[in-house]
Design a protein around this motif. Structure first.
Motif, short mmCIF file in Angstrom:
data_model
loop_
_atom_site.label_atom_id
_atom_site.label_comp_id
_atom_site.label_asym_id
_atom_site.label_seq_id
_atom_site.Cartn_x
_atom_site.Cartn_y
_atom_site.Cartn_z
N ILE A 206 0.83 -1.21 0.00
CA ILE A 206 0.00 0.00 0.00
C ILE A 206 0.86 1.26 0.00
O ILE A 206 0.66 2.18 -0.81
CB ILE A 206 -0.95 0.00 1.22
CG1 ILE A 206 -1.97 -1.12 1.08
CG2 ILE A 206 -1.67 1.35 1.34
CD1 ILE A 206 -2.80 -1.34 2.34
N GLU A 207 1.84 1.31 0.93
CA GLU A 207 2.65 2.52 1.08
C GLU A 207 3.51 2.80 -0.14
O GLU A 207 3.75 3.96 -0.48
CB GLU A 207 3.53 2.39 2.33
CG GLU A 207 2.73 2.47 3.63
CD GLU A 207 3.60 2.25 4.85
OE1 GLU A 207 4.85 2.15 4.68
OE2 GLU A 207 3.06 2.16 5.96
N ASN A 208 3.96 1.76 -0.81
CA ASN A 208 4.83 1.95 -1.97
C ASN A 208 4.09 1.77 -3.30
O ASN A 208 4.72 1.72 -4.36
CB ASN A 208 6.02 0.99 -1.89
CG ASN A 208 6.91 1.28 -0.70
OD1 ASN A 208 7.54 2.32 -0.62
ND2 ASN A 208 6.94 0.35 0.25
N ASN A 209 2.75 1.65 -3.20
CA ASN A 209 1.91 1.56 -4.40
C ASN A 209 2.39 0.45 -5.35
O ASN A 209 2.49 0.64 -6.56
CB ASN A 209 1.88 2.91 -5.12
CG ASN A 209 0.67 3.04 -6.03
OD1 ASN A 209 -0.34 2.38 -5.82
ND2 ASN A 209 0.77 3.87 -7.04
N LYS A 210 2.69 -0.71 -4.77
CA LYS A 210 3.19 -1.83 -5.57
C LYS A 210 2.03 -2.59 -6.22
O LYS A 210 0.89 -2.52 -5.77
CB LYS A 210 4.00 -2.79 -4.69
CG LYS A 210 5.29 -2.21 -4.15
CD LYS A 210 6.03 -3.24 -3.32
CE LYS A 210 7.36 -2.72 -2.81
NZ LYS A 210 8.06 -3.72 -1.97
N THR A 211 2.36 -3.32 -7.26
CA THR A 211 1.38 -4.18 -7.92
C THR A 211 1.68 -5.63 -7.59
O THR A 211 2.80 -6.10 -7.80
CB THR A 211 1.42 -3.98 -9.45
OG1 THR A 211 1.13 -2.62 -9.75
CG2 THR A 211 0.41 -4.89 -10.13
#
Length: 666
Positions: A206-211
């Motif tokens: 969530i914090e690093n907007n990963k997929t």
């Protein structure tokens, strides 16, 4: 010893409830098939319960008169020989006999012996043989079990097969202390995997907007359950395994059955649900949680309603009540709250009995079961809402970048392990379930004030505002003076300093967010009046004029009457209330004496001895206030600091005793 203890428990229950629960059986035959891919087959679970091992292709016949006969291979009979002749006195099981598998006559004599024992002294009357009917004639291999079941089927019409599964479930439902300890360890494992694996991984995503996909996260969780050392848990790897492949869901597609699967779709940052289960020494546990990311007010209120359902169901789980009372309590809560429309969103069952069997289908928390709840039973209480519709206004209120805007339907779930005690129900999976524990914010919250719950106090809003300003527009104090001074020293140096500054700002914003999250969790705790929720401000003196007259400029003074320690700072006397002091230390003097005073501060654990009001004040001001952590004083006159040390210690002791007395009287 365990074998006979548990076998006697089954037999005693069989004799007492033979007509009702055991369907009038005259004897019971417990057959373990030669092979099975299902760890939770009743026969598998029963063998683990009795022997501690699975003994494939084995028949156990238990008669009314207390005779236990086992038919199996030579090796299995040798394993059971250690129990021969050790039948405990006073037990209803009085004899153990072993029959070795015979290839010579294909067990014909053995089957005749078993059949004769099953008929007993029926004198030609009808005989009912109790067995696990769901497993009857399912063994694909032509062995002992298949041969015995064929013999039963081909017998005359006076021999009837009845189901004894419900009776076995009732016996194994009430756990021994040894079993409860293992289930607790299993629950702790599930709890820690959720906390230190899933939550850590999903927060990073969530914090690093990963997929990443639901399946990928589920795979990571499963690996940690199979090898807890990955989260620094010292648990023997051969004792643990996953109950089922973890279930991660988001994006509007939710199924809260344990048979659901994690699909290969990417995780959406909207409403994320997780369900995972672990086994410790074959005993199962299960936990489920919902994570809310930038939830609209409608979703927040719906989750609070689900919490209410969870609490209502939990309160109904007391000895003596039928299982259906749990479901009725959940429905009553919704009705009393004027939310009858949500009853249809509840699952058909709110949970099930757990132990060696992950889900016992005979002991469900549904609207029909009349089985009485007993102390020692363990359930997985799983409350959920499915097929909820997110209104257009709720989607419109979401930030344009929020994934919530794409949701049309959603679901919520909370699942916990519950052990029933003599008086109430105890939650064994301790991970927080309050909204503050599971809510996340990724987006700019300006203009979202109307979404804030009414319970948020002014201090929390101020804290959020300051944290946001620091993240968006860092104050001048955070900017490096070296960056301006060395602007001409080269582009590489400037970029390096700027990068450090950016990381410092991000770190500060992250720390503030963590503090705000802790504050949010506290502010949403239920129960208690407003006064108990907020810390009372401490006021020892109304002004400097009311300070004691005999305070010297560089003296540590203890005012016992006002419960204050007056400390010299730059020659000025500054009062500190005794409740703000964590501890005081007087090191061994050298050439001079030293006195070190430690204070309660934000950003670190205050400890269990911290006064309740002080803990609330620290939590209140932690996001934006500056704290003094410790002060050390030096004096050539050791007598004065020693006296101060004794007085401070005595004052702390008195304050502690007073607080304890007030709690006892409350």
């Amino acid at each position: 010893e365990k074998f006979y203890e548990r076998l006697n428990k089954i037999h005693a229950h069989f004799l007492k409830h033979r007509e009702q629960i055991w369907n009038g059986a005259n004897c019971i035959t417990l057959n373990r098939a030669s092979s099975s891919d299902d760890d939770y087959r009743k026969s598998n679970v029963l063998h683990l319960y009795l022997f501690g091992y699975e003994l494939p292709d084995t028949v156990l016949l238990l008669t009314k008169d207390g005779k236990c006969t086992v038919l199996g291979t030579k090796k299995k009979c040798e394993f059971l020989e250690q129990a021969m002749g050790k039948e405990p006195k006073g037990g209803s099981v009085n004899k153990l006999e072993l029959l070795v598998k015979s290839k010579a006559d294909n067990n014909a004599n053995n089957f005749e012996t078993l059949l004769k024992l099953a008929r007993g002294e029926s004198n030609g009357e009808a005989v009912k043989i109790g067995l696990i009917k769901k497993e009857f004639k399912t063994d694909p291999k032509d062995g002992v079990v298949m041969g015995w079941e064929k013999k039963i089927e081909e017998a005359d019409s006076n021999l009837e097969v009845v189901d004894c599964t419900h009776g076995l479930s009732m016996v194994m439902a009430v756990k021994e202390k040894y079993e409860l300890d293992l289930i607790k360890k299993s629950s702790v494992l599930s709890n820690k995997v959720l906390k230190h694996s899933f939550i850590k991984d999903i927060e990073d995503v969530i914090e690093n907007n990963k997929t990443t996909t639901h399946e990928a996260i589920a795979e990571q969780i499963n690996d940690v359950i199979e090898d807890p050392s990955k989260i620094n848990l010292k648990v023997p790897q051969d004792l643990v395994q996953s109950c089922y492949f973890p279930i991660i869901q988001s994006g509007g597609d939710y199924d809260f059955k344990v048979s659901a699967t994690s699909n290969s779709e990417n995780v959406k940052f909207d409403i994320i649900t997780v369900m995972l289960g672990s086994r410790y020494s074959n005993y199962c546990s299960n936990i489920g949680r919902t994570l809310l990311i930038d939830p609209p007010k409608q979703v927040q209120q719906m989750y609070d309603t689900l919490l209410g359902v969870h609490d209502a169901a939990l309160k109904a789980m007391v000895p003596g009540k039928p299982l259906k009372a749990v479901y009725a309590a959940a429905v009553k809560y919704l009705t009393d709250e004027g939310k009858d429309n949500l009853v249809s969103s509840l699952p058909k069952s709110l949970g099930f009995s757990v132990g060696l069997d992950f889900r016992d289908g005979n002991l469900l928390l549904n609207s029909k079961s009349t089985v009485p709840i007993k102390a020692g039973m363990v359930f997985n209480l799983a409350v959920s809402f499915s097929g909820l519709t997110l209104s257009g206004s709720a989607r419109a209120s979401a930030n344009d970048e929020s994934a919530v805007k794409n949701l049309s339907q959603y679901g919520l779930v909370i699942a916990d392990m519950i052990a029933v005690t003599d008086k109430n129900a105890d939650i064994m999976t301790k991970f927080g379930r309050d909204r503050g524990d599971i809510s996340y914010s990724m987006l700019d919250e300006s203009g979202d004030d109307d979404e804030e719950s009414d319970e948020d106090d002014a201090d929390r809003k101020l804290a959020k505002k300051i944290a946001k300003q620091e993240a968006d527009e860092p104050s001048g104090g955070r900017k490096s003076s070296r960056l301006a001074a060395n602007a001409a020293s080269g582009a590489v140096d400037v970029e390096g300093v700027a990068e450090r500054e950016r990381k410092q700002i991000e770190l500060m914003a992250r720390k503030n967010e963590e503090r705000l999250r802790e504050l949010a969790r506290s502010s949403r705790k239920k129960g208690g009046d407003e006064k108990s929720k907020k810390g009372e401000e401490i006021e020892a003196y109304k002004s400097t004029k009311t300070l004691p007259d005999n305070v010297l400029p560089n003296q540590v003074k203890v005012d016992m009457a006002n419960q204050c320690v007056i400390l010299p700072i730059c020659g000025n006397p500054v009062p500190f209330h005794i409740s703000t002091i964590k501890n005081v230390v007087l090191p061994d003097p050298d050439n001079a004496a030293y006195l070190r005073i430690n204070f309660y501060t934000g950003g670190m654990a205050v400890g269990k001895d911290c006064p309740e009001n002080t803990a609330k004040l620290v939590q209140k001001y932690a996001p934006y206030a500056t704290f003094i952590r410790e002060m050390t004083f030096r004096s050539l006159d050791s007598h004065s600091l020693t006296t101060a040390f004794r007085q401070i210690s005595e004052l702390r002791k008195r304050a502690r005793m007073k607080e304890i007395e007030e709690k006892e009287e409350a």
